[in-house]
Design a protein around this motif. Structure first.
Motif, short mmCIF file in Angstrom:
data_model
loop_
_atom_site.label_atom_id
_atom_site.label_comp_id
_atom_site.label_asym_id
_atom_site.label_seq_id
_atom_site.Cartn_x
_atom_site.Cartn_y
_atom_site.Cartn_z
N THR A 124 2.75 -66.84 2.63
CA THR A 124 1.88 -65.92 3.34
C THR A 124 0.44 -66.09 2.87
O THR A 124 0.14 -65.88 1.71
CB THR A 124 2.32 -64.46 3.11
N GLU A 125 -0.41 -66.46 3.79
CA GLU A 125 -1.79 -66.69 3.41
C GLU A 125 -2.53 -65.37 3.21
O GLU A 125 -2.24 -64.38 3.87
CB GLU A 125 -2.48 -67.50 4.51
N GLY A 126 -3.47 -65.39 2.30
CA GLY A 126 -4.27 -64.20 2.06
C GLY A 126 -3.56 -63.16 1.22
O GLY A 126 -4.03 -62.05 1.07
N SER A 127 -2.41 -63.51 0.69
CA SER A 127 -1.68 -62.56 -0.14
C SER A 127 -1.46 -63.18 -1.52
O SER A 127 -0.93 -64.27 -1.64
CB SER A 127 -0.34 -62.21 0.50
N SER A 128 -1.88 -62.48 -2.52
CA SER A 128 -1.76 -63.02 -3.87
C SER A 128 -0.38 -62.78 -4.45
O SER A 128 0.08 -63.54 -5.29
CB SER A 128 -2.81 -62.39 -4.78
N CYS A 129 0.28 -61.74 -3.99
CA CYS A 129 1.60 -61.44 -4.53
C CYS A 129 2.67 -61.84 -3.52
O CYS A 129 2.44 -61.86 -2.32
CB CYS A 129 1.73 -59.96 -4.86
N ALA A 130 3.82 -62.17 -4.02
CA ALA A 130 4.91 -62.60 -3.16
C ALA A 130 5.44 -61.43 -2.35
O ALA A 130 5.49 -60.30 -2.82
CB ALA A 130 6.03 -63.20 -4.00
N VAL A 131 5.84 -61.73 -1.14
CA VAL A 131 6.40 -60.71 -0.27
C VAL A 131 7.85 -61.05 0.00
O VAL A 131 8.18 -62.20 0.30
CB VAL A 131 5.62 -60.64 1.06
N TRP A 132 8.71 -60.05 -0.10
CA TRP A 132 10.12 -60.28 0.19
C TRP A 132 10.42 -59.73 1.57
O TRP A 132 10.33 -58.52 1.80
CB TRP A 132 10.99 -59.60 -0.87
N SER A 133 10.72 -60.61 2.49
CA SER A 133 10.95 -60.23 3.86
C SER A 133 12.41 -60.43 4.23
O SER A 133 13.10 -61.25 3.63
CB SER A 133 10.10 -61.07 4.80
N ASP A 134 12.87 -59.69 5.23
CA ASP A 134 14.21 -59.97 5.72
C ASP A 134 14.15 -61.27 6.51
O ASP A 134 13.09 -61.76 6.88
CB ASP A 134 14.76 -58.82 6.56
#
Ligand code: ZN
Length: 69
Positions: A19-29
């Motif tokens: 994910t661009e523009g996000s420094s932290c990881a995102v957990w998505s379904d």
């Protein structure tokens, strides 16, 4: 040659590390991940892992189990 995403073996959410523009990881379904990355044309490869929430839950359960013994 995309980097493989990590999939939680407990809740099956996928770590979205692209994910661009996000420094932290995102957990998505899975569905959200598919929508964000247009991976319907090929099968994404996932490495096994655990999300922070499930890791915390696992440790909590493990500790309770140990204490209960
Ligand atoms: Zn999880």
């Amino acid at each position: 040659m995309d980097s493989a995403a990590t999939q939680c073996q407990v809740c099956w959410r996928v770590r979205d590390n692209r994910t661009e523009g996000s420094s932290c990881a995102v957990w998505s379904d899975m569905q959200t991940f598919m929508d964000n990355h247009d991976v319907t044309s090929h099968s994404p490869s996932f490495s096994e892992g655990y999300c922070p929430q499930c890791t915390t839950l696992y440790h909590r359960l493990t500790q309770e189990h140990l204490y209960d013994a």
